[in-house]
Structures are given as structure tokens and as C-alpha cells.
Design an enzyme around this catalytic site. Structure first.
Site, PDB file in Angstrom:
ATOM      1  N   LYS A 114      -0.323 -13.909 -20.772  1.00 15.29           N
ATOM      2  CA  LYS A 114       0.626 -14.731 -20.105  1.00 15.29           C
ATOM      3  C   LYS A 114       1.468 -15.725 -21.012  1.00 15.29           C
ATOM      4  O   LYS A 114       2.601 -16.005 -21.203  1.00 15.29           O
ATOM      5  CB  LYS A 114       0.381 -15.420 -18.969  1.00 15.29           C
ATOM      6  CG  LYS A 114       0.373 -14.737 -17.714  1.00 15.29           C
ATOM      7  CD  LYS A 114       0.596 -15.399 -16.512  1.00 15.29           C
ATOM      8  CE  LYS A 114       0.205 -14.695 -15.031  1.00 15.29           C
ATOM      9  NZ  LYS A 114       0.181 -15.384 -13.939  1.00 15.29           N
ATOM     10  N   LYS A 195      -0.773  -1.277 -14.803  1.00 12.68           N
ATOM     11  CA  LYS A 195      -0.842  -1.596 -13.391  1.00 12.68           C
ATOM     12  C   LYS A 195       0.435  -1.958 -12.785  1.00 12.68           C
ATOM     13  O   LYS A 195       1.223  -2.509 -13.235  1.00 12.68           O
ATOM     14  CB  LYS A 195      -1.974  -2.523 -13.162  1.00 12.68           C
ATOM     15  CG  LYS A 195      -1.534  -4.029 -12.829  1.00 12.68           C
ATOM     16  CD  LYS A 195      -2.730  -4.893 -12.506  1.00 12.68           C
ATOM     17  CE  LYS A 195      -2.041  -6.201 -12.254  1.00 12.68           C
ATOM     18  NZ  LYS A 195      -2.726  -7.340 -11.487  1.00 12.68           N
ATOM     19  N   LYS A 198       3.718  -7.491 -10.008  1.00  9.15           N
ATOM     20  CA  LYS A 198       4.736  -8.222  -9.258  1.00  9.15           C
ATOM     21  C   LYS A 198       5.938  -8.537 -10.334  1.00  9.15           C
ATOM     22  O   LYS A 198       7.176  -8.706  -9.871  1.00  9.15           O
ATOM     23  CB  LYS A 198       3.983  -9.876  -8.819  1.00  9.15           C
ATOM     24  CG  LYS A 198       3.887  -9.690  -7.589  1.00  9.15           C
ATOM     25  CD  LYS A 198       3.631 -11.134  -7.074  1.00  9.15           C
ATOM     26  CE  LYS A 198       2.566 -11.366  -5.978  1.00  9.15           C
ATOM     27  NZ  LYS A 198       1.747 -12.411  -6.090  1.00  9.15           N
TER      28      LYS A 198
HETATM   29  P1  AMP Z   1      -1.013 -11.053  -7.878  1.00  7.48           P
HETATM   30  O1  AMP Z   1       0.016  -9.881  -7.854  1.00  7.48           O
HETATM   31  O2  AMP Z   1      -1.404 -11.026  -9.601  1.00  7.48           O
HETATM   32  O3  AMP Z   1      -0.454 -12.343  -7.457  1.00  7.48           O
HETATM   33  O4  AMP Z   1      -2.207 -10.526  -7.181  1.00  7.48           O
HETATM   34  C1  AMP Z   1      -2.345 -10.775  -5.830  1.00  7.48           C
HETATM   35  C2  AMP Z   1      -3.734  -9.973  -5.205  1.00  7.48           C
HETATM   36  O5  AMP Z   1      -3.278  -8.599  -5.435  1.00  7.48           O
HETATM   37  C3  AMP Z   1      -4.741 -10.188  -6.462  1.00  7.48           C
HETATM   38  O6  AMP Z   1      -6.103 -10.080  -5.460  1.00  7.48           O
HETATM   39  C4  AMP Z   1      -4.772  -9.007  -7.345  1.00  7.48           C
HETATM   40  O7  AMP Z   1      -5.953  -8.611  -7.748  1.00  7.48           O
HETATM   41  C5  AMP Z   1      -4.056  -7.851  -6.154  1.00  7.48           C
HETATM   42  N1  AMP Z   1      -3.316  -6.790  -7.376  1.00  7.48           N
HETATM   43  C6  AMP Z   1      -2.194  -7.275  -7.833  1.00  7.48           C
HETATM   44  N2  AMP Z   1      -1.767  -6.088  -8.365  1.00  7.48           N
HETATM   45  C7  AMP Z   1      -2.497  -5.189  -7.897  1.00  7.48           C
HETATM   46  C8  AMP Z   1      -2.641  -3.727  -8.111  1.00  7.48           C
HETATM   47  N3  AMP Z   1      -1.758  -2.936  -9.029  1.00  7.48           N
HETATM   48  N4  AMP Z   1      -3.311  -2.752  -7.578  1.00  7.48           N
HETATM   49  C9  AMP Z   1      -4.411  -3.194  -6.525  1.00  7.48           C
HETATM   50  N5  AMP Z   1      -4.380  -4.738  -6.455  1.00  7.48           N
HETATM   51  C10 AMP Z   1      -3.499  -5.528  -7.268  1.00  7.48           C
END
Ligand code: AMP
Ligand code: TRP
Length: 335
Positions: A114, A195, A198
Site C-alpha cells: 500500500k 484477487k 475493493k
Molecule cells: P477488505 O476488502 O480488504 O476490507 O476485506 C474485508 C474482508 O473481506 C476481510 O476479511 C478480507 O479477508 C475479505 N476479502 C477481501 N477480498 C476478498 C476476496 N477477493 N475474496 C475473499 N475474501 C475477501
């Protein structure tokens, strides 16, 4: 004794089906487990580690709370709250900063990734995992369900807990990460080698977002990247990552066993049929969420009430541990 579970999600950008399948949906399932006491936090202080528009951040925080409720998180079964409403997190992070060597933070993969993308790297971004450790440790958490990407941060929280316990005597529970096996990594629909994320949620074709309308969902899935073959089966072959990802989404949302998923497509006439079936399942799951969301989000008094109630319960759990830690570290408590 019940096992206490703590997890958090940032109110940055709208959540996508990766977040839903890998995180939020699992939380909904966990809340009916009598062995577990669940705490789910909207971590707005974490969102501030990269520049945010203040009004947008406020709007997304409420949106995420409404989405929590729309997917089935129940404030009477799980503790739902907003991180900044409970000062223990910021205060606790400071105290933990003072037992955390900076070298531990500079090693974090997410920080390295990041910080490269930021023109100015804020101190908060480096310190992010200490704030996350405070979230976890001040609630006497046993288990932290997160995706693969957050495992290193939970390990850091363990190291901080152990170091504190060593310096000041047994205080914190050393938490365990709980990483889901199935659906832990949903890949981008436009690029199945990375992956679903967001930060790319607004890139055309990358993600299905939780509030997309059916037409948009269909469009995104129909143009998902696959390969030039025609074989519809689960596969670890990087060339088939697109098909594998579509099948993973289909499986996660239908709950079918692997052989039943593949059997559903033995008569398919190519990837078009697969995509149509996936789009149908996704729309079917997302429609009720979208409907409930639109009812909930307009009831701002109810959202306020839930946030107040959550913050109060969260304080009752975490404040005694904060007092304990302050005393151990040599701070004077007035009566
Ligand atoms: P974030 O989007 O990084 O704020 O992640 C929020 C939650 O969603 C965390 O527990 C991540 O591990 C999960 N997460 C984020 N992106 C993915 C993805 N592409 N597939 C599965 N889980 C995800
Ligand atoms: N850093 C996590 C993420 O971006 C969110 C988070 C903050 C969290 N505090 C937490 C997750 C405590 C689990 C426990 O996904």
C-alpha cells in the site's frame, strides 16, 4: 466458556461478492453457533490510514451498517459497532505502540504494497496493524476470522500480546486466526490472476458489488474473463483461473458439493451457459439483500439506535481491560 470472535471491515468503497463470500456471509452463519460470541466492527479509523473524503466516509459507514443488517447480521445476536465510537481502540493502540518495535511494522506485506501506491505515506498506514491488534486484544478475543490477506496482521497481534504478557504479566489472550478454506479468495472477474479488491470495485467488469442491480450483475458476469477452451471444471491451472473462479462463486452461493457443481454443467454448451447460471445465482442471492438494504438505510433513527447500543456494549467489554493495561504500564487512575 464461549469463544469470543472479533472481526472487522473497513467502510472504504462498497463491499463486493468477495467480501460477502469470504467474510460477511461467514459471520452470519457464525452467529447461530451457541459456542461463539461474535463481535463485528466497522473499522472507520482504519479507513483513515489513506486519504478519505469526509462526507463519503460518513455515508459509507452508514451504508455498511445497513448492509450488515441486510445480509442478516442481527444486533441482538452479534455485537455490531463502529470503531471510532469506542475510544478504547485509539487509546489502546497508543499503549500497544509503546511495546511494538517499529521493525515489526515495516515488515508487513500489506504496508509494503500500500505504501508504494501512496504519494505521501501516512504514519497511520504504518501503524494500522497496531490499531488492529488493539481491536482484537482489548476484547479478549480467541478467534479472528479473516481472509488470507489479513493473516499476517493477526500474527502480529499475537506477537504483541505475547510481548506485553512477557513484559507486564499475563494480560492478553493470544488470539488465533481463522481462515476459511472455501471462497477465501474470490478473484477479479476481469483478471482472475489477482484477487477481487475493493480498491478496484469501480473498474468496469472487475467486481459484482453488493448493491448492483440485476442488469449490471449480468453484464459484469457475462463479460468475465475465461479461456479459449470449453471445459467446465474446477482447476488449479492458472490458464483456467477464470472458469475456476466462476465455479467457486457458484459453489459458494449454492452450497453444492464439487461433483454436483460440475455435474450441473456437463451438458453446457460452452462458457456462455456457465456465466448465465452464475449470473442467475448471484442475482437470486443479491436481490433480497438489495431490497432489505433500501428499507433499512432510510431508517436513520434505527441505524443510530443500533450504533449507540453497539458502542455501549463494546465499551462494557473493552474498558475494564484498558484500565488493567494502563495500571500495569504505570499510569495513575483517578477515582
Ligand atoms: P477488505 O476488502 O480488504 O476490507 O476485506 C474485508 C474482508 O473481506 C476481510 O476479511 C478480507 O479477508 C475479505 N476479502 C477481501 N477480498 C476478498 C476476496 N477477493 N475474496 C475473499 N475474501 C475477501
Ligand atoms: N484490517 C482488516 C481488513 O482490512 C480489518 C480489520 C480491522 C480487522 N480490525 C480488525 C479484521 C480486527 C479482524 C479483526 O480487512
Amino acid at each position: 466458556m464461549k469463544r469470543r470472535i472479533f472481526s472487522g471491515i473497513q467502510p472504504s468503497e462498497v463491499i463486493h461478492i468477495g467480501n460477502y463470500i469470504g467474510a460477511v456471509r461467514r459471520w452470519v452463519e457464525m452467529q447461530d453457533d451457541p459456542e461463539k460470541e461474535n463481535i463485528f466492527c466497522i473499522v472507520d479509523l482504519h479507513a483513515l490510514t489513506v486519504p478519505q473524503d469526509p462526507n463519503a466516509l460518513r455515508a459509507r459507514t452508514l451504508e455498511l451498517l445497513a448492509l450488515f443488517l441486510a445480509v442478516g447480521l442481527d444486533p441482538n445476536k452479534s455485537l455490531l459497532f463502529v470503531q471510532s465510537h469506542v475510544t478504547v481502540h485509539a487509546e489502546g493502540a497508543w499503549l500497544l505502540n509503546c511495546v511494538t518495535p517499529e521493525g515489526w511494522l515495516k515488515k508487513m506485506t500489506q504496508y509494503k504494497d500500500k505504501s508504494q501506491k501512496q504519494e505521501t505515506v501516512l504514519t497511520g498506514l504504518l501503524d494500522y496493524p497496531v490499531l488492529m491488534a488493539a481491536d482484537i486484544l482489548f476484547y479478549d478475543t480467541h478467534e479472528v476470522p479473516v481472509g488470507e490477506d489479513q493473516k499476517q496482521h493477526v500474527e502480529l497481534a499475537r506477537n504483541i500480546a505475547e510481548r506485553f504478557n512477557h513484559l507486564y504479566g499475563e494480560t492478553f489472550i493470544v488470539p488465533e486466526p481463522a481462515i476459511a478454506k472455501a471462497g477465501a479468495r474470490i478473484m477479479g472477474l476481469d483478471d482472475p490472476s489477482a484477487k477481487m479488491s475493493k480498491s478496484l470495485a469501480h473498474t468496469k467488469g472487475h467486481a459484482v458489488r453488493l448493491l448492483d442491480d440485476p442488469k449490471e450483475i449480468e453484464r459484469t458476469i457475462m463479460r468475465a474473463k475465461t479461456d479459449s477452451g470449453s471445459e467446465i471444471r474446477f482447476s488449479k491451472d492458472p490458464a483456467k483461473a477464470g472458469v475456476n473462479n466462476l465455479l467457486t462463486i457458484y459453489q459458494a452461493l449454492t452450497g453444492k458439493a464439487t461433483e454436483h457443481v460440475e455435474a450441473d454443467f456437463t451438458n453446457a454448451r460452452g462458457y456462455g451457459d456457465l456465466k448465465k447460471a452464475v449470473a442467475e445465482v448471484v442475482i437470486e442471492k443479491m436481490e433480497p439483500i438489495r431490497r432489505r438494504y433500501s428499507e433499512i438505510v432510510s431508517d436513520s433513527a434505527e441505524l443510530q439506535r443500533i450504533m449507540r447500543m453497539g458502542a455501549e456494549k463494546a465499551r462494557a467489554i473493552s474498558e475494564p481491560r484498558l484500565v488493567d493495561v494502563k495500571q500495569k504500564m504505570g499510569l495513575i487512575m483517578t477515582a
